[in-house]
Write a protein that holds these residues in place. Structure first.
Motif, PDB file in Angstrom:
ATOM      1  N   PRO A 177       0.822  -1.220   0.000  1.00  0.00           N
ATOM      2  CA  PRO A 177       0.000   0.000   0.000  1.00  0.00           C
ATOM      3  C   PRO A 177       0.855   1.269   0.000  1.00  0.00           C
ATOM      4  O   PRO A 177       1.906   1.320   0.635  1.00  0.00           O
ATOM      5  N   GLY A 179       0.496   5.906  -0.843  1.00  0.00           N
ATOM      6  CA  GLY A 179      -0.335   7.048  -1.194  1.00  0.00           C
ATOM      7  C   GLY A 179       0.509   8.144  -1.808  1.00  0.00           C
ATOM      8  O   GLY A 179       1.723   7.977  -2.024  1.00  0.00           O
ATOM      9  N   VAL A 180      -0.117   9.272  -2.099  1.00  0.00           N
ATOM     10  CA  VAL A 180       0.598  10.397  -2.686  1.00  0.00           C
ATOM     11  C   VAL A 180       1.738  10.812  -1.755  1.00  0.00           C
ATOM     12  O   VAL A 180       1.562  10.930  -0.548  1.00  0.00           O
ATOM     13  N   SER A 237       4.492   8.930  -1.541  1.00  0.00           N
ATOM     14  CA  SER A 237       5.264   7.714  -1.279  1.00  0.00           C
ATOM     15  C   SER A 237       6.246   7.425  -2.412  1.00  0.00           C
ATOM     16  O   SER A 237       5.975   7.718  -3.575  1.00  0.00           O
ATOM     17  N   GLU A 246       4.813   8.606  -6.059  1.00  0.00           N
ATOM     18  CA  GLU A 246       3.393   8.824  -6.339  1.00  0.00           C
ATOM     19  C   GLU A 246       3.075  10.316  -6.176  1.00  0.00           C
ATOM     20  O   GLU A 246       3.095  10.839  -5.060  1.00  0.00           O
ATOM     21  N   GLU A 300      -2.854  10.499  -7.317  1.00  0.00           N
ATOM     22  CA  GLU A 300      -3.508   9.276  -6.863  1.00  0.00           C
ATOM     23  C   GLU A 300      -3.696   8.320  -8.039  1.00  0.00           C
ATOM     24  O   GLU A 300      -4.311   8.660  -9.046  1.00  0.00           O
ATOM     25  N   THR A 306       7.012  -0.359  -1.030  1.00  0.00           N
ATOM     26  CA  THR A 306       6.948   1.027  -0.580  1.00  0.00           C
ATOM     27  C   THR A 306       8.169   1.348   0.280  1.00  0.00           C
ATOM     28  O   THR A 306       8.520   0.579   1.173  1.00  0.00           O
TER      29      THR A 306
END
Length: 232
Positions: free
Chosen positions: A5, A7-8, A10, A91, A94, A131
């Motif tokens: 997982p 998100g913006v 990362s 990232e 999104e 990640t």
């Protein structure tokens, strides 16, 4: 390893391997096309027929009628190996990384099948993405992507590259075309690369080489005499 997982904001280390361990590029034109794909697939409003549209232009030249470029993701580092590739991505939108990877790999498979009269995906399953969860990991993964992988392709092999670190570094920066090591080594500028925060960590080629040398030569299993080179 699946896609972890994120998100913006990362950073993600993405890797994609060829089906059954087979090569994902077969000749120089395939490899050059991969370099271009990193640029032309990374656009929010990309032209599906970009290859035909840019045929008479320079390698990374965009037609003037195209909209201003809006990257899907930030490509921080990359290397193309015989049967896989590594990317360090940030990232910035999104779903940007997922969309970029889909375009990149889909285009490679379609091109491969059309050129070599084959069917199916060039790749083995979906891409793997880890990640980056700490600054220390980020500092280690960049030399892994850009230096360890390039050194594995050094004439004479990886062990010889370690013993001849400076010569192998020069080879990777000046002669090996299919990674962003020349960018970090100060030789050339890749239009597809935007270092962002990483450019602040390594503001110049000297600092990056020093760091990479320390990381690579301190890896477990490296002979003591080679570890000592990192202190020079």
């Amino acid at each position: 390893m699946r896609v972890e997982p994120f998100g913006v904001g990362s950073f993600v280390h993405a890797m994609k391997r060829g089906a059954r361990g087979l090569p994902i590029t077969k000749d120089m034109s395939d490899k050059l096309r991969f370099s271009r794909l990193l640029y032309f697939c990374n656009e929010s409003h990309g032209d599906e027929y970009w290859e035909r549209t840019t045929k008479e232009l320079g390698m990374f030249q965009r037609p003037e009628i195209w909209r201003d470029r809006e990257p899907l993701t930030r490509i921080v580092a990359w290397v193309l190996m015989p049967n896989h590739f590594h990317l360090l991505l940030e990232e910035i939108n999104e779903g940007g990384i997922s969309k970029f990877m889909q375009r990149l790999c889909g285009s490679m498979s379609a091109h491969h099948n059309a050129k070599y009269h084959e069917k199916g995906s060039v790749f083995q399953g979906g891409y793997k993405g880890r990640t980056i969860k700490s600054d220390s990991y980020l500092r280690q993964v960049i030399p892994y992507i850009l230096v360890k992988n390039v050194f594995e392709l050094y004439p004479g092999g990886y062990t010889k590259a370690l013993r001849e670190f400076d010569s192998a570094w020069q080879w990777g920066v000046e002669e090996f075309q299919f990674s962003s090591l020349p960018e970090y080594g100060g030789l050339r500028k890749w239009p597809s690369i935007e270092k962002g925060f990483v450019g602040e960590i390594f503001p110049d080629p000297v600092s990056f080489k020093k760091h990479a040398k320390e990381i690579i030569l301190s890896r477990v299993g490296v002979p003591e005499e080679l570890k000592a080179l990192a202190l020079e």
